[in-house]
Design an enzyme around this catalytic site. Sequence first.
Site, PDB file in Angstrom:
ATOM      1  N   LYS A 174       0.865  -1.187   0.000  1.00 41.59           N
ATOM      2  CA  LYS A 174       0.000   0.000   0.000  1.00 41.59           C
ATOM      3  C   LYS A 174       0.895   1.228   0.000  1.00 41.59           C
ATOM      4  O   LYS A 174       1.478   1.586   1.017  1.00 41.59           O
ATOM      5  CB  LYS A 174      -0.927   0.023   1.216  1.00 41.59           C
ATOM      6  CG  LYS A 174      -2.010   1.083   1.071  1.00 41.59           C
ATOM      7  CD  LYS A 174      -2.449   1.701   2.362  1.00 41.59           C
ATOM      8  CE  LYS A 174      -1.444   2.569   3.048  1.00 41.59           C
ATOM      9  NZ  LYS A 174      -1.052   3.795   2.326  1.00 41.59           N
ATOM     10  N   GLU A 250      10.302   1.109  10.299  1.00 43.22           N
ATOM     11  CA  GLU A 250      11.347   2.125  10.060  1.00 43.22           C
ATOM     12  C   GLU A 250      10.644   3.460  10.266  1.00 43.22           C
ATOM     13  O   GLU A 250       9.860   3.903   9.434  1.00 43.22           O
ATOM     14  CB  GLU A 250      11.900   1.941   8.640  1.00 43.22           C
ATOM     15  CG  GLU A 250      13.268   2.564   8.468  1.00 43.22           C
ATOM     16  CD  GLU A 250      13.184   3.943   7.871  1.00 43.22           C
ATOM     17  OE1 GLU A 250      13.178   4.919   8.661  1.00 43.22           O
ATOM     18  OE2 GLU A 250      13.120   4.053   6.633  1.00 43.22           O
ATOM     19  N   CYS A 284      13.822  10.598   6.828  1.00 46.27           N
ATOM     20  CA  CYS A 284      13.978  10.160   8.231  1.00 46.27           C
ATOM     21  C   CYS A 284      15.428  10.269   8.675  1.00 46.27           C
ATOM     22  O   CYS A 284      15.699  10.367   9.869  1.00 46.27           O
ATOM     23  CB  CYS A 284      13.557   8.701   8.382  1.00 46.27           C
ATOM     24  SG  CYS A 284      11.891   8.432   7.876  1.00 46.27           S
TER      25      CYS A 284
HETATM   26  C1  SIN Z   1      13.809   7.540   4.817  1.00 46.76           C
HETATM   27  O1  SIN Z   1      13.791   8.754   4.786  1.00 46.76           O
HETATM   28  O2  SIN Z   1      12.861   6.906   5.288  1.00 46.76           O
HETATM   29  C2  SIN Z   1      14.962   6.711   4.309  1.00 46.76           C
HETATM   30  C3  SIN Z   1      15.792   7.353   3.318  1.00 46.76           C
HETATM   31  C4  SIN Z   1      16.982   6.501   2.928  1.00 46.76           C
HETATM   32  O3  SIN Z   1      16.880   5.293   2.679  1.00 46.76           O
HETATM   33  O4  SIN Z   1      18.066   7.050   2.857  1.00 46.76           O
END
Ligand code: SIN
Length: 477
Positions: A174, A250, A284
């Site tokens: 999704k 994550e 992130c």
């Molecule tokens: C993310 O922002 O969730 C991960 C980005 C990345 O894999 O560098």
Amino acid sequence: MSELPPCDAFVDGRWVPGSQRFSVKDPFDDALIAEVTDSDDAMIDAAVDAAARAFPGWKRRPGPERGRLLAQLAQRMLSAERRLAELCTRENGKALKESIAEVRYAASFFSWFAGEAERTYGETIPASQPGQRLTVIREPVGPAALITPWNFPYAMLTRKIGAALAAGCTIVAKPAALTPLSALALAQLAETVGIPPGVINIVPAADGGRAGGRLCGAAAIRKISFTGSTQVGMVLMRNAAADLKRVSLELGGNAPFVVLADADIDAAVSGAMVAKFRNTGQSCVAANRFIVDASVADTFTTKLCASVARLVVGRGLDPDVDIGPLVDDASVAKVKRLLEDAIGRGAKVLLGAPPDGKTRLVAPIVLAGITPQMQLWREEIFGPVVAIRTAADEADAIAQANDTEFGLVSYLYTQNGARQIRVAEAMESGMVGVNEGLVSTPQAPFGGIKHSGMGREGSRHGIDDYSNLKYIATRIG
Ligand code: SIN
């Protein structure tokens, strides 16, 4: 303009239109890009059934064969790089050069897991009794639900799909409602390489909570992998607990970017530009809190401001642009709120100005004089804002860096070898960049601790999240 993929759900190898549709718009100017099928509960259930039916056959396929299909998928992505990148920029807003980098990064997960599909090793354990053979094999956990965000619409999906398919799992994905087209373009490529029907299913949905809840509630789903906010991750984990599904999360970050007194300042500035401004700060792993030794703070700040001032802000499709629009109005409002709070509490603006909220283009802004009470020090900013605090020494920098409930990544700049090890080991995060502003790569385990989540994606460990160990004790004499 880039050609669109079919804008329907992809279920059991077929494109399935729904009676309800939702609009996907360009974050730059709100231009309508497509009306996409809003998968209802029946479609989601059909996708889960398809994944469950396809699972036994996919699981039985030899790993190298599964790997070959993943390798072909990687190649197809790279061959379609320009089209895929334009599509990503249109629906996400990010600068085209970043979308091109993302397509390459995303394809690299398929290539990596194509190799790992050949290496899902078990083990033989010396038995304590004569006449017994103890072996351990890996088995895929089962059909997996993958719930992915809008900030890296390809890479967050391929990192999960690559590992899942290599391990022998089938999937229902999704994608985020803001960026479903990238996921649908991947499904279209999967069709062309001959991945069997039901192995990959994509169910776009306007209401992520409803669709995610439906997937979590499906008995046939044995694994949930989610990338997104900590708040949603906690809800998913509670839902998954009811049926003891495996979960990988994550989640959010609040990355410290520590520059110690003996750092190479030019290297720290280069690293900061990547760690902060990749995807307009909407990542992130974006550096959220700059913690700079007081003795080098002026030099670092002056050089950083000079680099930041050169960034070009504008429409992502324009080739010279570095900083595209933020993805939606809520993101702009959040950055505005954080800046108003910080400036109201005494932060000093060194470069730029807070957004007026009339457009989603937010020019980079650099602030000093930050205190830990300010909201931008405690929350993930997700925008092009540099917030700088000074530290008295190494111990103070470590204490400040760890003063957060998050623990995804930390960045550290120092030229002293022993210090690199000492401070990196003291940092409470799943990943550390030492004199390195970008840690993301398919070969390494990506993931966090504390409120940043659990599980690891990418690397040889990525397969673990999609497999169970089965131990077999055999009497041989
Ligand atoms: C993310 O922002 O969730 C991960 C980005 C990345 O894999 O560098």
